[in-house]
Enzyme design. Sequence first.
Site, short mmCIF file in Angstrom:
data_model
loop_
_atom_site.label_atom_id
_atom_site.label_comp_id
_atom_site.label_asym_id
_atom_site.label_seq_id
_atom_site.Cartn_x
_atom_site.Cartn_y
_atom_site.Cartn_z
N HIS A 135 8.34 9.80 -1.86
CA HIS A 135 8.97 8.74 -2.65
C HIS A 135 7.95 7.98 -3.49
O HIS A 135 8.30 7.03 -4.18
CB HIS A 135 9.64 7.72 -1.73
CG HIS A 135 10.81 8.24 -0.97
ND1 HIS A 135 10.77 9.38 -0.23
CD2 HIS A 135 12.06 7.73 -0.85
CE1 HIS A 135 11.95 9.58 0.33
NE2 HIS A 135 12.75 8.59 -0.03
N ARG A 145 -10.12 0.97 -1.15
CA ARG A 145 -9.62 -0.17 -1.93
C ARG A 145 -9.21 -1.37 -1.07
O ARG A 145 -8.82 -2.40 -1.61
CB ARG A 145 -8.42 0.27 -2.77
CG ARG A 145 -8.80 1.31 -3.79
CD ARG A 145 -7.60 1.92 -4.47
NE ARG A 145 -7.99 3.03 -5.32
CZ ARG A 145 -7.15 3.74 -6.07
NH1 ARG A 145 -5.86 3.46 -6.06
NH2 ARG A 145 -7.58 4.73 -6.81
N VAL A 161 0.85 -1.20 0.00
CA VAL A 161 0.00 0.00 0.00
C VAL A 161 0.88 1.24 0.00
O VAL A 161 1.63 1.48 0.95
CB VAL A 161 -0.93 0.02 1.24
CG1 VAL A 161 -1.81 1.27 1.21
CG2 VAL A 161 -1.79 -1.24 1.30
N ALA A 217 1.46 10.54 1.91
CA ALA A 217 2.34 10.15 3.02
C ALA A 217 3.79 10.01 2.59
O ALA A 217 4.66 9.85 3.43
CB ALA A 217 1.84 8.84 3.63
#
Length: 161
Positions: free
Chosen positions: A93, A132, A85, A90
Amino acid sequence: MTIDGVKVVEGLFQAQGKRFGIVASRWNGFFADRLVEGAIDALVRHGASRDDISVVKCPGSFEVPMVTKKLAETKKFDAIISLGVLIRGATPHFDHISAEATKGIASVSMDSGIPVAFGVLTCDSLEQAIERSGSKAGNKGVEAAMAAIEMVSLYDAIEGL
Ligand code: RBF
């Protein structure tokens, strides 16, 4: 099955007697664990034995392809389900890790000849991750497991041609 008298080769959703590896990241584990649960549930409900399923946890989505490769090299699995996930908000990268995960997982499958189902969520927000991993948009771990079951059966069908 045939179309206009031509044989069609396709997979079935039967997982009896097949061995599955599930790779999952610990990062965003709250969601990744829901994907793992969904994948196990789908495998078992389609006939796989719990004894034939191995779950391997790794640090993050960046490591998912490496661990998938390591599992493929054991030759102990008919298919591998790779789960992780990534949440854009957050992580700066996000784009790098998601590109590596996508490319890496695909190349393990191409190099090993074992079907690998891609179940790494690439979410723009926490809300998308919630949706999801078991709510509004279903559970992508279930979908990845279904793809793995179908692919194992499809490979068997192709080998039987
Ligand atoms: N791994 C994930 O699976 N999901 C993430 O959202 C995620 N965000 C990260 C953000 C940063 C700033 C860093 C450094 C790593 C992140 N990782 C994430 C972990 C990454 O996949 C890997 O485990 C670590 O970089 C160690 O190689």
